[in-house]
Scaffold this motif. Structure first.
Motif, PDB file in Angstrom:
ATOM      1  N   UNK A 169     -17.509  17.727  18.146  1.00  6.84           N
ATOM      2  CA  UNK A 169     -18.817  17.542  17.505  1.00  6.84           C
ATOM      3  C   UNK A 169     -18.979  18.555  16.364  1.00  6.84           C
ATOM      4  N   UNK A 170     -19.463  18.047  15.244  1.00  9.75           N
ATOM      5  CA  UNK A 170     -19.745  18.919  14.105  1.00  9.75           C
ATOM      6  C   UNK A 170     -18.525  19.351  13.319  1.00  9.75           C
ATOM      7  N   UNK A 171     -17.365  18.795  13.621  1.00  3.39           N
ATOM      8  CA  UNK A 171     -16.135  19.137  12.895  1.00  3.39           C
ATOM      9  C   UNK A 171     -15.716  17.958  12.030  1.00  3.39           C
ATOM     10  N   UNK A 172     -15.448  18.226  10.755  1.00  4.26           N
ATOM     11  CA  UNK A 172     -15.118  17.160   9.802  1.00  4.26           C
ATOM     12  C   UNK A 172     -13.609  17.022   9.654  1.00  4.26           C
ATOM     13  N   UNK A 173     -13.146  15.774   9.711  1.00  3.11           N
ATOM     14  CA  UNK A 173     -11.747  15.456   9.409  1.00  3.11           C
ATOM     15  C   UNK A 173     -11.732  14.833   8.021  1.00  3.11           C
ATOM     16  N   UNK A 174     -11.134  15.526   7.075  1.00  2.00           N
ATOM     17  CA  UNK A 174     -11.143  15.074   5.678  1.00  2.00           C
ATOM     18  C   UNK A 174      -9.714  14.838   5.215  1.00  2.00           C
ATOM     19  N   UNK A 175      -9.482  13.613   4.741  1.00  2.00           N
ATOM     20  CA  UNK A 175      -8.165  13.253   4.201  1.00  2.00           C
ATOM     21  C   UNK A 175      -8.402  12.507   2.891  1.00  2.00           C
ATOM     22  N   UNK A 176      -7.837  13.051   1.827  1.00  2.00           N
ATOM     23  CA  UNK A 176      -8.040  12.480   0.487  1.00  2.00           C
ATOM     24  C   UNK A 176      -9.541  12.325   0.204  1.00  2.00           C
ATOM     25  N   UNK A 177     -10.009  11.109  -0.078  1.00  2.00           N
ATOM     26  CA  UNK A 177     -11.422  10.935  -0.425  1.00  2.00           C
ATOM     27  C   UNK A 177     -12.246  10.374   0.737  1.00  2.00           C
ATOM     28  N   UNK A 178     -11.746  10.488   1.967  1.00  2.87           N
ATOM     29  CA  UNK A 178     -12.457   9.984   3.146  1.00  2.87           C
ATOM     30  C   UNK A 178     -12.711  11.127   4.130  1.00  2.87           C
ATOM     31  N   UNK A 179     -13.898  11.114   4.724  1.00  2.00           N
ATOM     32  CA  UNK A 179     -14.280  12.161   5.670  1.00  2.00           C
ATOM     33  C   UNK A 179     -14.953  11.527   6.873  1.00  2.00           C
ATOM     34  N   UNK A 180     -14.598  11.959   8.077  1.00  2.47           N
ATOM     35  CA  UNK A 180     -15.256  11.508   9.307  1.00  2.47           C
ATOM     36  C   UNK A 180     -15.701  12.724  10.115  1.00  2.47           C
ATOM     37  N   UNK A 181     -16.830  12.601  10.792  1.00  2.00           N
ATOM     38  CA  UNK A 181     -17.284  13.635  11.715  1.00  2.00           C
ATOM     39  C   UNK A 181     -18.118  12.985  12.800  1.00  2.00           C
ATOM     40  N   UNK A 182     -18.297  13.686  13.914  1.00  3.77           N
ATOM     41  CA  UNK A 182     -19.000  13.133  15.067  1.00  3.77           C
ATOM     42  C   UNK A 182     -20.193  14.019  15.388  1.00  3.77           C
ATOM     43  N   UNK A 183     -21.355  13.371  15.564  1.00  2.00           N
ATOM     44  CA  UNK A 183     -22.579  14.062  15.979  1.00  2.00           C
ATOM     45  C   UNK A 183     -22.954  13.578  17.370  1.00  2.00           C
ATOM     46  N   UNK A 184     -23.372  14.501  18.219  1.00  2.00           N
ATOM     47  CA  UNK A 184     -23.659  14.143  19.607  1.00  2.00           C
ATOM     48  C   UNK A 184     -24.825  13.175  19.721  1.00  2.00           C
ATOM     49  N   UNK A 185     -25.729  13.198  18.761  1.00  2.00           N
ATOM     50  CA  UNK A 185     -26.909  12.329  18.811  1.00  2.00           C
ATOM     51  C   UNK A 185     -26.703  11.019  18.058  1.00  2.00           C
TER      52      UNK A 185
END
Length: 208
Positions: A169-185
């Protein structure tokens, strides 16, 4: 001289003496009664009333609003790298959603599989494009807005079906021009630098 003549002479003498007692310049005799006294006019100054106006100054202080922006921690992409070049897989900490960032193809894409919310719109089926079906994926690719999809082959699982590591939670995975992250809510969010993306949980979603 008879008594009568003497009396007349004495009276005449008295008149002469009385005439000599008057002032030559016509001034009134001493003891003369003065005319009526003249009372000087008394002028009363107008009463001046001074009015004091009290000025009240009200100072309003606006509340200070402080906006705090939290920068998420950055994940090491190599921790999530798959066997195929340019592929990075992860699960949410709840393991409800399996997601990936795929950059090896012509159009880099980020997406997820998992339980879709009941409000998700139906999409053309992968095997029968004319038949609307419940989506089994959501994705964002390049400059296209986020959208639901029906994938015949699950794209966002590792090819060897191994368990992908969880993205905290709260950690961003960034590759090239795309970013994903997970929020508990709110759930998992993936977005592109082009300004498009999606947010997904098992009860709600947003695409833009």
């Amino acid at each position: 001289m008879t008594f009568t003549v003497r009396a007349v002479l004495l009276f005449a003498t008295a008149l002469v003496v009385a005439g000599c007692g008057r002032s030559v310049d016509g001034s009134p005799e001493t003891g003369a009664v003065a005319g009526p006294a003249t009372t000087p006019a008394v002028t009363t100054a107008p009463k001046t009333t001074t009015t004091t106006t009290r000025t009240t100054t009200t100072t309003t202080t606006s509340p200070t609003t402080t906006t705090t922006t939290t920068t998420p921690a950055q994940a090491n992409p190599q921790t999530f790298a798959g066997t195929a070049a340019g592929s990075y897989y992860f699960t949410t900490p709840s393991t409800k959603f399996h997601c990936a960032i795929l950059t090896g193809g012509d159009v880099p894409t980020a997406g997820c599989h998992g339980p879709m919310p009941a409000s998700a719109p139906k999409v053309p089926g992968a095997g029968a494009s004319g038949t609307p079906v419940t989506p089994n994926a959501i994705e964002v690719a390049g400059s296209r807005p986020g959208q639901f999809a029906s994938a015949g082959d699950p794209r966002y699982y590792p090819l060897d079906r191994s368990a992908a590591p969880a993205l905290s939670y709260g950690t961003a995975l960034e590759v090239n021009d795309l970013t994903c992250l997970v929020d508990e809510t709110s759930g998992v969010t993936c977005r592109s630098d082009a300004g498009h993306g999606f947010t997904l949980s098992d009860s709600a979603f947003r695409v833009w």
